[in-house]
Design a protein around this motif. Structure first.
Motif, PDB file in Angstrom:
ATOM      1  N   ALA A   2       0.829  -1.205   0.000  1.00 47.77           N
ATOM      2  CA  ALA A   2       0.000   0.000   0.000  1.00 47.77           C
ATOM      3  C   ALA A   2       0.865   1.257   0.000  1.00 47.77           C
ATOM      4  CB  ALA A   2      -0.922   0.001   1.209  1.00 47.77           C
ATOM      5  N   VAL A   3       1.944   1.250   0.754  1.00 50.45           N
ATOM      6  CA  VAL A   3       2.827   2.414   0.799  1.00 50.45           C
ATOM      7  C   VAL A   3       3.482   2.626  -0.564  1.00 50.45           C
ATOM      8  CG1 VAL A   3       4.906   3.381   1.857  1.00 50.45           C
ATOM      9  CG2 VAL A   3       3.249   2.152   3.259  1.00 50.45           C
ATOM     10  N   THR A   4       3.934   1.552  -1.184  1.00 53.29           N
ATOM     11  CA  THR A   4       4.545   1.658  -2.508  1.00 53.29           C
ATOM     12  C   THR A   4       3.531   2.174  -3.527  1.00 53.29           C
ATOM     13  OG1 THR A   4       6.024  -0.171  -1.972  1.00 53.29           O
ATOM     14  CG2 THR A   4       5.799   0.389  -4.286  1.00 53.29           C
ATOM     15  N   ALA A   5       2.316   1.687  -3.463  1.00 49.32           N
ATOM     16  CA  ALA A   5       1.274   2.164  -4.383  1.00 49.32           C
ATOM     17  C   ALA A   5       0.993   3.643  -4.150  1.00 49.32           C
ATOM     18  CB  ALA A   5      -0.001   1.348  -4.211  1.00 49.32           C
ATOM     19  N   GLY A   6       0.955   4.060  -2.895  1.00 46.98           N
ATOM     20  CA  GLY A   6       0.715   5.460  -2.587  1.00 46.98           C
ATOM     21  C   GLY A   6       1.816   6.374  -3.087  1.00 46.98           C
ATOM     22  N   LEU A   7       3.039   5.858  -3.128  1.00 46.10           N
ATOM     23  CA  LEU A   7       4.167   6.650  -3.620  1.00 46.10           C
ATOM     24  C   LEU A   7       4.342   6.556  -5.129  1.00 46.10           C
ATOM     25  CD1 LEU A   7       6.820   5.816  -0.880  1.00 46.10           C
ATOM     26  CD2 LEU A   7       5.652   7.991  -1.233  1.00 46.10           C
ATOM     27  N   THR A   8       3.608   5.652  -5.783  1.00 46.66           N
ATOM     28  CA  THR A   8       3.808   5.411  -7.208  1.00 46.66           C
ATOM     29  C   THR A   8       2.634   5.893  -8.058  1.00 46.66           C
ATOM     30  OG1 THR A   8       5.093   3.457  -6.619  1.00 46.66           O
ATOM     31  CG2 THR A   8       4.391   3.633  -8.891  1.00 46.66           C
ATOM     32  N   LEU A   9       1.429   5.639  -7.602  1.00 44.04           N
ATOM     33  CA  LEU A   9       0.245   5.933  -8.409  1.00 44.04           C
ATOM     34  C   LEU A   9      -0.122   7.416  -8.348  1.00 44.04           C
ATOM     35  CD1 LEU A   9      -1.854   2.821  -7.380  1.00 44.04           C
ATOM     36  CD2 LEU A   9      -0.511   3.142  -9.453  1.00 44.04           C
ATOM     37  N   PRO A  10      -0.713   7.949  -9.407  1.00 49.10           N
ATOM     38  CA  PRO A  10      -1.025   9.378  -9.448  1.00 49.10           C
ATOM     39  C   PRO A  10      -2.301   9.774  -8.704  1.00 49.10           C
ATOM     40  CG  PRO A  10      -1.658   8.367 -11.513  1.00 49.10           C
ATOM     41  CD  PRO A  10      -0.975   7.302 -10.700  1.00 49.10           C
ATOM     42  N   TRP A  11      -3.073   8.819  -8.216  1.00 49.26           N
ATOM     43  CA  TRP A  11      -4.341   9.144  -7.565  1.00 49.26           C
ATOM     44  C   TRP A  11      -4.115   9.617  -6.144  1.00 49.26           C
ATOM     45  CZ3 TRP A  11      -4.093   4.277 -10.113  1.00 49.26           C
ATOM     46  CH2 TRP A  11      -4.636   4.307 -11.393  1.00 49.26           C
ATOM     47  N   SER A  12      -5.011  10.469  -5.672  1.00 47.64           N
ATOM     48  CA  SER A  12      -4.898  11.024  -4.332  1.00 47.64           C
ATOM     49  C   SER A  12      -6.273  11.077  -3.683  1.00 47.64           C
ATOM     50  CB  SER A  12      -4.314  12.428  -4.400  1.00 47.64           C
ATOM     51  OG  SER A  12      -4.389  13.050  -3.151  1.00 47.64           O
ATOM     52  N   SER A  13      -6.313  10.901  -2.381  1.00 45.18           N
ATOM     53  CA  SER A  13      -7.567  11.020  -1.640  1.00 45.18           C
ATOM     54  C   SER A  13      -7.605  12.341  -0.874  1.00 45.18           C
ATOM     55  CB  SER A  13      -7.729   9.843  -0.684  1.00 45.18           C
ATOM     56  OG  SER A  13      -6.691   9.864   0.273  1.00 45.18           O
ATOM     57  N   GLY A  14      -6.821  13.306  -1.317  1.00 44.56           N
ATOM     58  CA  GLY A  14      -6.728  14.585  -0.631  1.00 44.56           C
ATOM     59  C   GLY A  14      -8.039  15.326  -0.528  1.00 44.56           C
ATOM     60  N   VAL A  15      -8.848  15.306  -1.568  1.00 44.02           N
ATOM     61  CA  VAL A  15     -10.131  16.011  -1.545  1.00 44.02           C
ATOM     62  C   VAL A  15     -11.057  15.387  -0.507  1.00 44.02           C
ATOM     63  CG1 VAL A  15     -12.159  16.604  -2.901  1.00 44.02           C
ATOM     64  CG2 VAL A  15      -9.902  16.730  -3.937  1.00 44.02           C
ATOM     65  N   VAL A  16     -11.106  14.074  -0.480  1.00 50.91           N
ATOM     66  CA  VAL A  16     -11.954  13.381   0.495  1.00 50.91           C
ATOM     67  C   VAL A  16     -11.477  13.682   1.906  1.00 50.91           C
ATOM     68  CG1 VAL A  16     -12.678  11.115   1.329  1.00 50.91           C
ATOM     69  CG2 VAL A  16     -12.554  11.554  -1.120  1.00 50.91           C
ATOM     70  N   GLU A  17     -10.158  13.645   2.118  1.00 49.85           N
ATOM     71  CA  GLU A  17      -9.617  13.933   3.443  1.00 49.85           C
ATOM     72  C   GLU A  17      -9.940  15.361   3.860  1.00 49.85           C
ATOM     73  OE1 GLU A  17      -8.287  11.845   5.559  1.00 49.85           O
ATOM     74  OE2 GLU A  17      -8.425  10.186   4.150  1.00 49.85           O
ATOM     75  N   GLY A  18      -9.952  16.282   2.919  1.00 46.08           N
ATOM     76  CA  GLY A  18     -10.317  17.659   3.226  1.00 46.08           C
ATOM     77  C   GLY A  18     -11.752  17.775   3.703  1.00 46.08           C
ATOM     78  N   HIS A  19     -12.663  17.056   3.059  1.00 46.36           N
ATOM     79  CA  HIS A  19     -14.072  17.072   3.474  1.00 46.36           C
ATOM     80  C   HIS A  19     -14.237  16.446   4.857  1.00 46.36           C
ATOM     81  CE1 HIS A  19     -15.775  18.785  -0.094  1.00 46.36           C
ATOM     82  NE2 HIS A  19     -15.191  17.877  -0.863  1.00 46.36           N
ATOM     83  N   VAL A  20     -13.538  15.345   5.101  1.00 48.18           N
ATOM     84  CA  VAL A  20     -13.618  14.694   6.414  1.00 48.18           C
ATOM     85  C   VAL A  20     -13.106  15.653   7.488  1.00 48.18           C
ATOM     86  CG1 VAL A  20     -12.655  12.822   7.812  1.00 48.18           C
ATOM     87  CG2 VAL A  20     -13.490  12.353   5.519  1.00 48.18           C
ATOM     88  N   ASN A  21     -12.005  16.336   7.210  1.00 42.64           N
ATOM     89  CA  ASN A  21     -11.447  17.291   8.163  1.00 42.64           C
ATOM     90  C   ASN A  21     -12.426  18.426   8.441  1.00 42.64           C
ATOM     91  OD1 ASN A  21      -9.474  18.396   9.825  1.00 42.64           O
ATOM     92  ND2 ASN A  21      -8.673  19.655   8.173  1.00 42.64           N
ATOM     93  N   ARG A  22     -13.090  18.924   7.404  1.00 40.27           N
ATOM     94  CA  ARG A  22     -14.063  20.003   7.568  1.00 40.27           C
ATOM     95  C   ARG A  22     -15.242  19.550   8.429  1.00 40.27           C
ATOM     96  NH1 ARG A  22     -18.732  21.189   4.942  1.00 40.27           N
ATOM     97  NH2 ARG A  22     -18.386  19.528   3.447  1.00 40.27           N
ATOM     98  N   ILE A  23     -15.746  18.353   8.182  1.00 40.11           N
ATOM     99  CA  ILE A  23     -16.885  17.836   8.955  1.00 40.11           C
ATOM    100  C   ILE A  23     -16.490  17.632  10.415  1.00 40.11           C
ATOM    101  CG2 ILE A  23     -18.385  15.832   9.246  1.00 40.11           C
ATOM    102  CD1 ILE A  23     -18.413  15.656   6.157  1.00 40.11           C
TER     103      ILE A  23
END
Length: 82
Positions: free
Chosen positions: A38-59
């Motif tokens: 999972a860590v290797t995939a997170g460092l390799t793939l171009p996808w990000s969950s940043g937008v979702v994490e931003g919404h969770v943080n706001r809520i």
């Protein structure tokens, strides 16, 4: 590795950390190795969950602001109307 999506270099970095005398980094590497794929995939793939994490943080922030003041109905309205 982080900015250039070079997760394939992670095993070499882990070997370099193991060779050094840095106990706190050894602990960090142990955590990375628990789910190395999972860590290797997170460092390799171009996808990000940043937008979702931003919404969770706001809520969570809205929920903390309202702690003890009102129930779920008001929280739901604030989240949906924000």
């Amino acid at each position: 590795m982080l900015t250039q999506l070079q997760g394939d270099q992670l095993p070499q970095w882990i070997k370099a950390v193991r060779a050094d005398d840095l106990p706190s980094l050894h602990t960090f590497v142990n955590g990375l190795e628990r789910d190395l794929a999972a860590v290797t995939a997170g460092l390799t793939l171009p996808w990000s969950s940043g937008v979702v994490e931003g919404h969770v943080n706001r809520i969570k922030m809205i929920k903390r602001q309202m702690y003890g003041r009102a129930g779920f109905d008001l929280l739901r309205k604030r989240v949906l109307l924000a």
